[in-house]
Write a protein that holds these residues in place. Structure first.
Motif, PDB file in Angstrom:
ATOM      1  N   ILE A 188       0.842  -1.204   0.000  1.00  0.00           N
ATOM      2  CA  ILE A 188       0.000   0.000   0.000  1.00  0.00           C
ATOM      3  C   ILE A 188       0.875   1.252   0.000  1.00  0.00           C
ATOM      4  CG2 ILE A 188      -1.682   1.353   1.306  1.00  0.00           C
ATOM      5  CD1 ILE A 188      -2.845  -1.272   2.325  1.00  0.00           C
ATOM      6  N   ALA A 189       1.893   1.273   0.836  1.00  0.00           N
ATOM      7  CA  ALA A 189       2.780   2.436   0.910  1.00  0.00           C
ATOM      8  C   ALA A 189       3.455   2.703  -0.440  1.00  0.00           C
ATOM      9  CB  ALA A 189       3.825   2.247   2.007  1.00  0.00           C
ATOM     10  N   ASP A 190       3.910   1.637  -1.093  1.00  0.00           N
ATOM     11  CA  ASP A 190       4.589   1.788  -2.387  1.00  0.00           C
ATOM     12  C   ASP A 190       3.629   2.267  -3.477  1.00  0.00           C
ATOM     13  OD1 ASP A 190       6.947   0.935  -1.196  1.00  0.00           O
ATOM     14  OD2 ASP A 190       6.795  -1.119  -1.945  1.00  0.00           O
ATOM     15  N   LEU A 191       2.415   1.715  -3.483  1.00  0.00           N
ATOM     16  CA  LEU A 191       1.426   2.150  -4.477  1.00  0.00           C
ATOM     17  C   LEU A 191       1.024   3.609  -4.249  1.00  0.00           C
ATOM     18  CD1 LEU A 191      -0.844  -1.030  -4.647  1.00  0.00           C
ATOM     19  CD2 LEU A 191       0.608  -0.140  -6.485  1.00  0.00           C
ATOM     20  N   ALA A 192       0.828   3.982  -2.996  1.00  0.00           N
ATOM     21  CA  ALA A 192       0.475   5.374  -2.689  1.00  0.00           C
ATOM     22  C   ALA A 192       1.606   6.318  -3.094  1.00  0.00           C
ATOM     23  CB  ALA A 192       0.137   5.529  -1.210  1.00  0.00           C
ATOM     24  N   LYS A 193       2.842   5.912  -2.853  1.00  0.00           N
ATOM     25  CA  LYS A 193       3.997   6.733  -3.234  1.00  0.00           C
ATOM     26  C   LYS A 193       4.062   6.896  -4.748  1.00  0.00           C
ATOM     27  CE  LYS A 193       7.906   8.908  -3.027  1.00  0.00           C
ATOM     28  NZ  LYS A 193       7.926  10.316  -2.701  1.00  0.00           N
ATOM     29  N   ALA A 194       3.815   5.811  -5.483  1.00  0.00           N
ATOM     30  CA  ALA A 194       3.834   5.893  -6.944  1.00  0.00           C
ATOM     31  C   ALA A 194       2.746   6.848  -7.446  1.00  0.00           C
ATOM     32  CB  ALA A 194       3.651   4.507  -7.551  1.00  0.00           C
ATOM     33  N   CYS A 195       1.587   6.815  -6.817  1.00  0.00           N
ATOM     34  CA  CYS A 195       0.505   7.747  -7.183  1.00  0.00           C
ATOM     35  C   CYS A 195       0.910   9.186  -6.876  1.00  0.00           C
ATOM     36  CB  CYS A 195      -0.775   7.394  -6.433  1.00  0.00           C
ATOM     37  SG  CYS A 195      -1.573   5.872  -6.968  1.00  0.00           S
ATOM     38  N   GLU A 196       1.546   9.391  -5.722  1.00  0.00           N
ATOM     39  CA  GLU A 196       2.024  10.735  -5.367  1.00  0.00           C
ATOM     40  C   GLU A 196       3.004  11.255  -6.415  1.00  0.00           C
ATOM     41  OE1 GLU A 196       2.186  11.708  -0.669  1.00  0.00           O
ATOM     42  OE2 GLU A 196       3.726  10.339  -1.388  1.00  0.00           O
ATOM     43  N   VAL A 197       3.929  10.410  -6.829  1.00  0.00           N
ATOM     44  CA  VAL A 197       4.924  10.814  -7.832  1.00  0.00           C
ATOM     45  C   VAL A 197       4.228  11.219  -9.126  1.00  0.00           C
ATOM     46  CG1 VAL A 197       6.809   9.954  -9.293  1.00  0.00           C
ATOM     47  CG2 VAL A 197       6.825   9.489  -6.843  1.00  0.00           C
ATOM     48  N   GLU A 198       3.216  10.454  -9.517  1.00  0.00           N
ATOM     49  CA  GLU A 198       2.491  10.767 -10.758  1.00  0.00           C
ATOM     50  C   GLU A 198       1.791  12.119 -10.684  1.00  0.00           C
ATOM     51  OE1 GLU A 198      -0.134   7.774 -12.257  1.00  0.00           O
ATOM     52  OE2 GLU A 198       1.439   6.258 -12.261  1.00  0.00           O
ATOM     53  N   ILE A 199       1.069  12.364  -9.592  1.00  0.00           N
ATOM     54  CA  ILE A 199       0.330  13.629  -9.541  1.00  0.00           C
ATOM     55  C   ILE A 199       1.274  14.816  -9.334  1.00  0.00           C
ATOM     56  CG2 ILE A 199      -1.837  12.558  -8.836  1.00  0.00           C
ATOM     57  CD1 ILE A 199      -1.394  13.743  -6.035  1.00  0.00           C
ATOM     58  N   GLN A 200       2.406  14.594  -8.644  1.00  0.00           N
ATOM     59  CA  GLN A 200       3.375  15.678  -8.476  1.00  0.00           C
ATOM     60  C   GLN A 200       4.046  16.026  -9.800  1.00  0.00           C
ATOM     61  OE1 GLN A 200       5.849  14.123  -5.360  1.00  0.00           O
ATOM     62  NE2 GLN A 200       4.441  14.769  -3.743  1.00  0.00           N
ATOM     63  N   ALA A 201       4.119  15.036 -10.705  1.00  0.00           N
ATOM     64  CA  ALA A 201       4.700  15.280 -12.023  1.00  0.00           C
ATOM     65  C   ALA A 201       3.683  15.905 -12.974  1.00  0.00           C
ATOM     66  CB  ALA A 201       5.231  13.969 -12.609  1.00  0.00           C
ATOM     67  N   GLY A 202       2.465  16.123 -12.475  1.00  0.00           N
ATOM     68  CA  GLY A 202       1.448  16.758 -13.299  1.00  0.00           C
ATOM     69  C   GLY A 202       0.635  15.798 -14.137  1.00  0.00           C
ATOM     70  N   ARG A 203       0.841  14.503 -13.933  1.00  0.00           N
ATOM     71  CA  ARG A 203       0.069  13.525 -14.696  1.00  0.00           C
ATOM     72  C   ARG A 203      -1.236  13.221 -13.966  1.00  0.00           C
ATOM     73  NH1 ARG A 203       5.441  10.376 -15.445  1.00  0.00           N
ATOM     74  NH2 ARG A 203       4.930   9.825 -13.331  1.00  0.00           N
ATOM     75  N   PRO A 204      -2.293  12.985 -14.720  1.00  0.00           N
ATOM     76  CA  PRO A 204      -3.556  12.625 -14.065  1.00  0.00           C
ATOM     77  C   PRO A 204      -3.443  11.227 -13.454  1.00  0.00           C
ATOM     78  CG  PRO A 204      -3.764  12.474 -16.451  1.00  0.00           C
ATOM     79  CD  PRO A 204      -2.404  13.040 -16.168  1.00  0.00           C
ATOM     80  N   LEU A 205      -4.144  11.027 -12.372  1.00  0.00           N
ATOM     81  CA  LEU A 205      -4.126   9.748 -11.682  1.00  0.00           C
ATOM     82  C   LEU A 205      -5.106   8.806 -12.381  1.00  0.00           C
ATOM     83  CD1 LEU A 205      -2.792   8.342  -9.325  1.00  0.00           C
ATOM     84  CD2 LEU A 205      -4.595   9.201  -7.863  1.00  0.00           C
ATOM     85  N   ALA A 206      -4.582   7.736 -12.956  1.00  0.00           N
ATOM     86  CA  ALA A 206      -5.407   6.787 -13.699  1.00  0.00           C
ATOM     87  C   ALA A 206      -6.323   6.014 -12.745  1.00  0.00           C
ATOM     88  CB  ALA A 206      -4.511   5.813 -14.465  1.00  0.00           C
ATOM     89  N   PRO A 207      -7.553   5.768 -13.147  1.00  0.00           N
ATOM     90  CA  PRO A 207      -8.477   4.989 -12.314  1.00  0.00           C
ATOM     91  C   PRO A 207      -7.919   3.608 -11.958  1.00  0.00           C
ATOM     92  CG  PRO A 207      -9.660   5.989 -14.158  1.00  0.00           C
ATOM     93  CD  PRO A 207      -8.195   6.239 -14.377  1.00  0.00           C
TER      94      PRO A 207
END
Length: 130
Positions: A85-104
């Motif tokens: 869970i921590a790793d998946l949440a971190k990967a999502c954080e990296v995506e949104i911080q890079a300006g990419r939309p969070l995929a469903p």
């Protein structure tokens, strides 16, 4: 840009090395200084916390809501050793911080990991009462 790609690559390989159980019980025991009663209480609290923050994440409508809930999920999960869970949440954080939309699909993956951990906790707590 290259540093972010390396960070995401590292996150992908970290998940492959982590323990097979949904919660790293050795990490949890260390966090609780070996107190089994405290471990049980921490797991109960984490179960409520992860359910609440994941529910909020699913309803998040703004960047700030997404970021806050992802960060809370990541921190709480790392505290108990729920590394997936921590790793998946971190990967999502990296995506949104890079300006990419969070995929469903990312939210769905996180949701599956949350359910797996919650089931594991329910099994553990059920065994504690026997």
């Amino acid at each position: 840009m290259a540093l972010k790609a390396i960070a995401v690559e590292k996150l992908d390989t970290i998940g492959q090395v982590r323990a097979a159980r949904p919660i790293d019980l050795v990490h949890l025991a260390k966090q609780c200084l070996g107190d089994e009663n405290l471990e049980v209480e921490v797991l109960r609290l984490f179960d409520t916390t992860i359910k609440t923050y994941f529910g909020r994440l699913e309803l998040a409508a703004s960047y700030d809501d997404l970021a806050l809930n992802l960060h809370s999920i990541k921190g709480a999960s790392a505290g108990v050793g729920a590394w997936t869970i921590a790793d998946l949440a971190k990967a999502c954080e990296v995506e949104i911080q890079a300006g990419r939309p969070l995929a469903p699909e990312r939210i769905a993956d996180l949701g599956m990991a949350v359910e797996e951990v919650r089931g594991f906790i329910a099994d553990m707590l059920g065994k504690q009462q026997d």
